[in-house]
Motif scaffolding. Structure first.
Motif, PDB file in Angstrom:
ATOM      1  N   ARG A   1      46.280 -31.920  23.890  1.00  0.00           N
ATOM      2  CA  ARG A   1      45.832 -31.029  24.966  1.00  0.00           C
ATOM      3  C   ARG A   1      46.189 -29.574  24.653  1.00  0.00           C
ATOM      4  O   ARG A   1      45.346 -28.679  24.764  1.00  0.00           O
ATOM      5  CB  ARG A   1      46.486 -31.475  26.273  1.00  0.00           C
TER       6      ARG A   1
ATOM      7  N   ILE B   1      40.735 -35.758  27.461  1.00  0.00           N
ATOM      8  CA  ILE B   1      41.619 -34.796  26.795  1.00  0.00           C
ATOM      9  C   ILE B   1      40.949 -33.428  26.703  1.00  0.00           C
ATOM     10  O   ILE B   1      41.611 -32.383  26.860  1.00  0.00           O
ATOM     11  CB  ILE B   1      42.007 -35.312  25.396  1.00  0.00           C
TER      12      ILE B   1
ATOM     13  N   LEU C   1      41.270 -31.817  30.090  1.00  0.00           N
ATOM     14  CA  LEU C   1      42.649 -31.357  30.241  1.00  0.00           C
ATOM     15  C   LEU C   1      42.895 -30.087  29.432  1.00  0.00           C
ATOM     16  O   LEU C   1      43.636 -29.197  29.870  1.00  0.00           O
ATOM     17  CB  LEU C   1      43.620 -32.453  29.785  1.00  0.00           C
ATOM     18  N   SER C   2      42.281 -29.988  28.264  1.00  0.00           N
ATOM     19  CA  SER C   2      42.513 -28.832  27.390  1.00  0.00           C
ATOM     20  C   SER C   2      41.814 -27.583  27.901  1.00  0.00           C
ATOM     21  O   SER C   2      42.434 -26.513  28.003  1.00  0.00           O
ATOM     22  CB  SER C   2      42.029 -29.144  25.967  1.00  0.00           C
TER      23      SER C   2
END
Length: 284
Positions: A46, A220, A223-224
């Motif tokens: 992330r 992911i 989230l990043s």
């Protein structure tokens, strides 16, 4: 009509509320991700992906800006304490406790920030702010009254370790943002890059090379991009206008958002007493 002065005062609070809406979804997405991928690996990926988005722009600015060693030292402290220790322990903790519980535990942060702000930033809270923080703590106690499930004490202990690292971000980040010794982009990208570079190799050495499905990569990526790059840019921007304690208290709204997403996506349920506790937290 609302005067421009009043509107200017409302805008930072509105941005902080928007931030709480983003933060509220983080632990739900994290809990889903760590079912299939190691928690430290999720955190490391992330942060590295978010760093790859922001670092090129930040380091381009740093070529023309000479930062004092004291500023670099604080940026490194934030990178290690917040991204490696704070978020690493937090993501590890959600393996053992519901995302809503972890989110509510984050509301201890205003108490930590309250003490640190007085000592470190010389920002004394008002009586109403102290009352609000104490109300938040009271609501948290009520939330946990029904008792803990097996495995939850370990998860709560891990999250508690993370709280100290996360609180440091509010205090040190507020100092750097308030004094405008570094711009928002660099304040976000430099610690993020440091955290990702340290955490990802550690995670892979401990948890091994994961097999990640397309669905997990999508989680992911969200989230990043949204919950890291965009959220922390917004967080550091808000810290220029609001005190660290004020930002932390507004973020106390995030458990409601977490509870909603946990109910919608994960099927989590809360009893009457925990819901009352969460309501008291929001009032606080």
């Amino acid at each position: 009509m609302i005067s421009p002065t009043k509107l200017g005062g409302f805008l930072p609070i509105g941005k902080a509320v928007l931030l709480s809406l983003i933060v509220g979804s983080t632990l739900v997405l994290a809990q889903e991700a760590v079912r299939n991928v190691g928690p430290l690996t999720v955190s490391g990926l992330r942060f590295m992906l978010a760093a790859l988005l922001l670092a090129p722009f930040a380091f381009r600015r740093l070529r023309t800006t000479r930062l004092p060693r004291s500023v670099w030292r604080r940026l490194i402290i934030v990178g290690i304490s917040f991204y490696v220790v704070g978020n690493g322990a937090l993501f590890w903790g959600v393996k053992y406790i519901p995302s809503t519980t972890a989110s509510l535990l984050l509301n201890v942060i205003p108490l930590l920030v309250l003490g640190a702000s007085v000592v470190w930033l010389k920002e004394a809270p008002t009586r109403w702010q102290v009352l609000g923080v104490l109300t938040v703590i009271g609501g948290g106690v009520l939330f946990f009254m029904p008792g803990l499930q097996p495995g939850e004490p370990l998860g709560i202990g891990l999250v508690a370790v993370g709280l100290v690292g996360i609180a440091s971000f509010s205090v040190i980040g507020r100092e750097l943002a308030r004094d405008r010794v570094v711009d928002t982009l660099c304040l976000t990208a430099v610690p993020l890059t440091i955290g990702g570079v340290i955490l990802l190799p550690v995670a892979l050495s401990m948890e091994g090379i994961p097999s990640i499905s397309l669905r997990m990569w999508l989680i992911i990526a969200i989230l990043s991009v949204v919950n890291t790059a965009a959220a922390y840019l917004l967080f550091n921007h808000v810290l220029r206008a609001l005190a660290a304690l004020e930002v932390s208290v507004v973020l106390s709204l995030s458990p409601l958002v977490t509870a909603f997403w946990a109910w919608l996506l994960l099927g989590d349920r809360l009893g009457t007493v925990p819901i009352i506790g969460m309501a008291i937290v929001v009032v606080g």
